[in-house]
Enzyme design. Structure first.
Site, PDB file in Angstrom:
ATOM      1  N   HIS A 149       0.813  -1.215   0.000  1.00 53.79           N
ATOM      2  CA  HIS A 149       0.000   0.000   0.000  1.00 53.79           C
ATOM      3  C   HIS A 149       0.852   1.274   0.000  1.00 53.79           C
ATOM      4  O   HIS A 149       0.337   2.360  -0.242  1.00 53.79           O
ATOM      5  CB  HIS A 149      -0.978  -0.003   1.185  1.00 53.79           C
ATOM      6  CG  HIS A 149      -0.372   0.264   2.523  1.00 53.79           C
ATOM      7  ND1 HIS A 149      -0.009  -0.737   3.392  1.00 53.79           N
ATOM      8  CD2 HIS A 149      -0.076   1.416   3.157  1.00 53.79           C
ATOM      9  CE1 HIS A 149       0.478  -0.216   4.491  1.00 53.79           C
ATOM     10  NE2 HIS A 149       0.448   1.098   4.381  1.00 53.79           N
ATOM     11  N   ASP A 179       0.159  -7.532   1.386  1.00 50.31           N
ATOM     12  CA  ASP A 179       0.644  -6.159   1.582  1.00 50.31           C
ATOM     13  C   ASP A 179       2.166  -6.086   1.563  1.00 50.31           C
ATOM     14  O   ASP A 179       2.776  -5.347   2.333  1.00 50.31           O
ATOM     15  CB  ASP A 179       0.095  -5.563   2.881  1.00 50.31           C
ATOM     16  CG  ASP A 179       0.155  -4.036   2.878  1.00 50.31           C
ATOM     17  OD1 ASP A 179       0.240  -3.452   1.777  1.00 50.31           O
ATOM     18  OD2 ASP A 179       0.136  -3.436   3.964  1.00 50.31           O
ATOM     19  N   SER A 256       4.813   2.566   7.776  1.00 47.38           N
ATOM     20  CA  SER A 256       4.497   1.460   6.872  1.00 47.38           C
ATOM     21  C   SER A 256       5.720   0.994   6.103  1.00 47.38           C
ATOM     22  O   SER A 256       6.413   1.793   5.466  1.00 47.38           O
ATOM     23  CB  SER A 256       3.431   1.888   5.861  1.00 47.38           C
ATOM     24  OG  SER A 256       2.147   1.759   6.383  1.00 47.38           O
TER      25      SER A 256
END
Length: 413
Positions: A149, A179, A256
């Site tokens: 993402h 992911d 992230s």
């Protein structure tokens, strides 16, 4: 988006993936804090000649303040050593994407054009959407692991290192179901991280996160592993095929794709999500899963996920009671635990193997299962085309079946 009722448990709230949309952040600096004096120079005290009321020189005080600024035993610990070891291999990933907004069809109607005149735009509107995430180097020739993402649909990817270098990045591949993504930069002899085995991770062990929360590069946070094997449904990320490591090391937007490390500086997970509105609840993808997916992305540019073709739910006393009350003659559940098959996709591997709605899966690949996520994990581990033995209970009858998972059909947007 799911709406949470007041009595809903916090872990049922949807996970928020911690990519930071890039915005301008202003930091107000305090002024007038230098401690300057308004007295004329002749009235200001000379600190080198200052003596207290007893006539004692301040040489003792000055000796203490002149303590050498070298690390001492109490200043250094294992976290400092981990940061020194790993930080050069942790990167900041900046992305940009040009988003085009199409004009509503109504704007092409002559009536609207006559009414609004030149006020109606004639071309699609464009804007640039920017984001910031983290990553870490897994190969000295420029391979970087991050979250899908972080780089999804990005037109431009830029990778910044702690030594000040910035390089253009190319997305080799990404896998939204886990992911995980791999980015490559043109460089050699890059510092790399050391990967641990996530099978050895235990609740209570130290956890160190390094990344770029809120765009603040090279930020270090420390906590412990709070739990392991959190299912995607536990954290509200039902579109993911991965168990998660839970940690209370602070994770924020921008973390992230950054590494979660053990006390030896080895990567145990890839930081990916937080629970909205919670504190001290972050999640990382186990590094064993991330490495397996990354290897496929590097060699093939894509990942083949095995597909069974069933809709299933963990069998609980409440569900069994509900089925009993429905008086559906086609479904009879005698089992007290297992995984109930609710629906079978026509023509799927499950359909070809003979699985039916109402079957209760008792074991997969000779491993007992009581949760739907356990079945999914066994299917994922089996790979495409493997022979997967299952024990199911159909009514009062025990059956042995073998399923051959097929590639997961591509999703259309």
């Amino acid at each position: 988006m799911r709406t949470n009722t007041p009595g809903q448990a916090f872990w049922q709230k949807p996970a928020i993936y911690v990519l930071l949309p890039l915005v301008s952040v202003g930091v107000a600096l305090l002024s007038g804090c230098a401690g300057s004096s308004n007295r004329p120079p002749s009235e200001q005290t000379n600190p080198q000649s200052l003596e207290d009321s007893t006539g004692t020189s301040d040489s003792t005080q000055r000796t203490a303040s002149n303590r050498p600024l070298t690390p001492t035993q109490e200043d250094s610990n294992f976290v400092v050593e981990v940061v020194k070891k790993v930080e050069p291999a942790v990167v900041r990933i900046n992305t940009s994407q040009t988003v085009r907004r199409q004009l509503p069809e109504e704007f092409n109607d002559p009536f609207f054009r006559r009414f609004f005149g030149d006020g109606i735009p004639t071309q699609p509107q464009e804007r640039v959407q920017r984001g910031v995430g983290s990553g870490f180097v897994i190969n000295s020739k420029g391979l970087i692991l991050t979250n899908s993402h972080v780089v999804n649909k990005a037109d431009i990817v830029t990778v910044s290192f702690s030594d000040g270098r910035s390089l253009d990045g190319k997305v080799l591949g990404e896998d939204p179901l886990t992911d995980i993504a791999v980015v490559q930069v043109s460089a050699n002899n890059l510092p790399t991280v050391e990967l641990a085995s996530s099978t050895q991770v235990q609740p209570g062990q130290w956890a160190i996160a390094i990344g770029n929360p809120l765009g603040l590069q090279e930020t270090v946070t420390v906590g412990v592993v709070s739990a392991i094997d959190r299912s995607s449904s536990d954290i509200g990320a039902t579109d993911k095929r991965v168990p998660f490591i839970q940690t209370d090391a602070a994770i924020n937007p921008g973390n992230s794709g950054g590494p979660l490390l053990n006390a030896r500086g080895q990567v145990i997970g890839v930081n990916t999500a937080i629970i909205q509105g919670a504190q001290g609840i972050g999640f990382a993808i186990p590094i064993d899963t991330a490495k397996r997916i990354a290897d496929q992305l590097i060699t093939k540019g894509r990942v083949e996920h095995p597909f069974l073709g069933v809709k299933m739910v963990s069998l609980t006393p409440e569900i069994k009671q509900r089925l009993s009350n429905s008086r559906n003659p086609n479904i009879r559940v005698d089992a007290d635990q297992g995984v109930l098959i609710v629906q079978v996709v026509q023509g799927s591997p499950a359909d070809r193997s003979g699985l039916k709605p109402g079957d209760v899966i008792q074991s997969v690949n000779n491993q007992p299962v009581t949760k739907a996520e356990q079945v999914q994990q066994q299917v994922e581990n089996s790979g495409v085309g493997g022979q997967l033995p299952m024990k199911v209970q159909r009514g009062g009858q025990a059956l042995d079946l073998t399923v051959q998972p097929a590639p997961l059909p591509a999703r259309t947007e």
